[in-house]
Design an enzyme around this catalytic site. Structure first.
Site: not given
Ligand code: UT7
Length: 325
Positions: A115, A252, A282
């Site tokens: 990225c 980005h 992304n």
């Molecule tokens: O380009 C390279 C760089 N990449 C990035 O910059 C991405 C960086 N990270 C992010 O953008 C975010 O961390 C995400 C969008 C990937 C996730 O957001 P988050 O607020 O950090 O959520 P999380 O990973 O802490 O997950 C929260 C909950 C989890 O459930 P539990 O464990 O709290 O029960 C996940 O299992 O959301 C769940 N979850 C989803 N739920 C519905 C994860 N993906 C999904 C989904 N739909 N697609």
């Protein structure tokens, strides 16, 4: 004292025709449009057709950039293409663009910083122009991340999209201060200790297969907010400028929450930030040049505007570039 600068002449982008709304993922995954919007800001993304390769997207973007710059391909000395999703393990996707542009001279190669790839490619193009190795350089970011997604992994597959963006740079003389057009400073970083936070579980020398994206999203998020603002401020300081001088932050496009937090840390109002993540998802190395091209076409980015670009990706790799349009 006059100095050489790598000055932007024109840009272009290409998005595949197939637009996929968040709601489509609800048909086979335990996810929802509202979760994806709230956590990432993404509303839709484009996916390449089955027979559409990264080089096809790159060629369309490159031709659009040449037309915008009003430069014939014969004047391009080098093509630097940033991608993590090349057509083949080798040769480079850049050489496929070279032949499609009918550019028999010069040289073409790929850069791999995921990225952060466009920032790395822009920095390399700048170095080549300043050292006299090339006068006119095409920098491309092009990706088909849809080819390396695990469609059962809801934490990654809803986040990425396909696309390509391109920028033509040419050596021009400047005064040697922050009022010059062109690339004014770059800042590159990597730290391989963070490999496990964001990687692909395959490759030619490990599994012999392309593999799928694996990400510890929450950790990458934390690093992104901390590292992007710092790198942006470092690049601005190298150019002898501050956030107050900026016309636009062109970040980005991974997550709207990361973009907002980074802007907040830098004291920038969101009205000065170019955002395309809602429409593109992304697109890795393609995200910044596509955002540049979209904003330039909307006449938001104009000649003389001061831009700060920043990105972070697998590696971890991250960096920033300051450029006057
Ligand atoms: O380009 C390279 C760089 N990449 C990035 O910059 C991405 C960086 N990270 C992010 O953008 C975010 O961390 C995400 C969008 C990937 C996730 O957001 P988050 O607020 O950090 O959520 P999380 O990973 O802490 O997950 C929260 C909950 C989890 O459930 P539990 O464990 O709290 O029960 C996940 O299992 O959301 C769940 N979850 C989803 N739920 C519905 C994860 N993906 C999904 C989904 N739909 N697609």
């Amino acid at each position: 004292m006059t100095v050489l600068r790598a000055v932007p002449l024109g840009c272009g982008h290409y998005l595949p025709q197939r637009v996929v709304e968040n709601s489509e993922f609800e048909t086979w995954l335990d996810t929802s449009d509202s979760w994806i919007r709230e956590r990432s800001g993404i509303e839709r993304r484009c996916f390449a057709a089955e027979d559409e390769l990264t080089s096809d997207l790159a060629i369309r973007a490159a031709k659009a950039a040449l037309a915008d710059a009003d430069v014939p391909a014969t004047q391009i000395d080098a093509i630097i293409l940033a991608t993590a999703t090349p057509d083949e393990t080798f040769p480079s996707t850049a050489t496929k663009v070279q032949v499609a542009l009918d550019m028999p001279d010069g040289f073409a190669f790929d850069i791999h910083a995921v990225c952060a790839g466009f920032i790395y490619a822009l920095s390399t193009a700048n170095a080549m122009i300043l050292s006299g190795q090339a006068r006119t350089v095409m920098v491309i970011g092009a990706e088909t991340f849809s080819r390396i997604l695990d469609w059962q992994d809801r934490s990654t597959c809803v986040l990425f999209g396909d696309g390509a963006g391109a920028l033509v740079l040419r050596a021009e003389e400047g005064q040697g201060d922050g009022s010059d057009r062109g690339v004014l400073a770059t800042d590159l970083n990597s730290d391989g200790r963070y490999h496990d936070l964001l990687y692909v579980d395959g490759g030619p020398s490990s599994t012999g297969k392309a593999g799928c994206v694996r990400m510890v999203g929450r950790e990458v998020f934390r690093h992104a907010v901390e590292k992007l603002a710092r790198s942006g401020e470092t690049a601005l300081a190298k150019a002898g400028l501050t956030t107050a001088d900026l016309s636009w932050l062109v970040p980005h496009q991974a997550n709207l929450r990361i973009i907002r937090k980074t802007a907040e840390r830098m004291g920038l109002d969101m009205s000065r930030v170019i955002v395309t993540v809602h429409d593109h998802g992304n697109t890795s190395a393609a995200s910044i040049p596509m955002a540049l091209s979209v904003a330039a076409r909307q006449n938001r980015i104009r000649p003389g505007d001061l831009l700060l670009m920043e990105a972070i990706g697998g590696g971890l790799t991250w960096g920033a570039a300051v450029m006057r349009w």
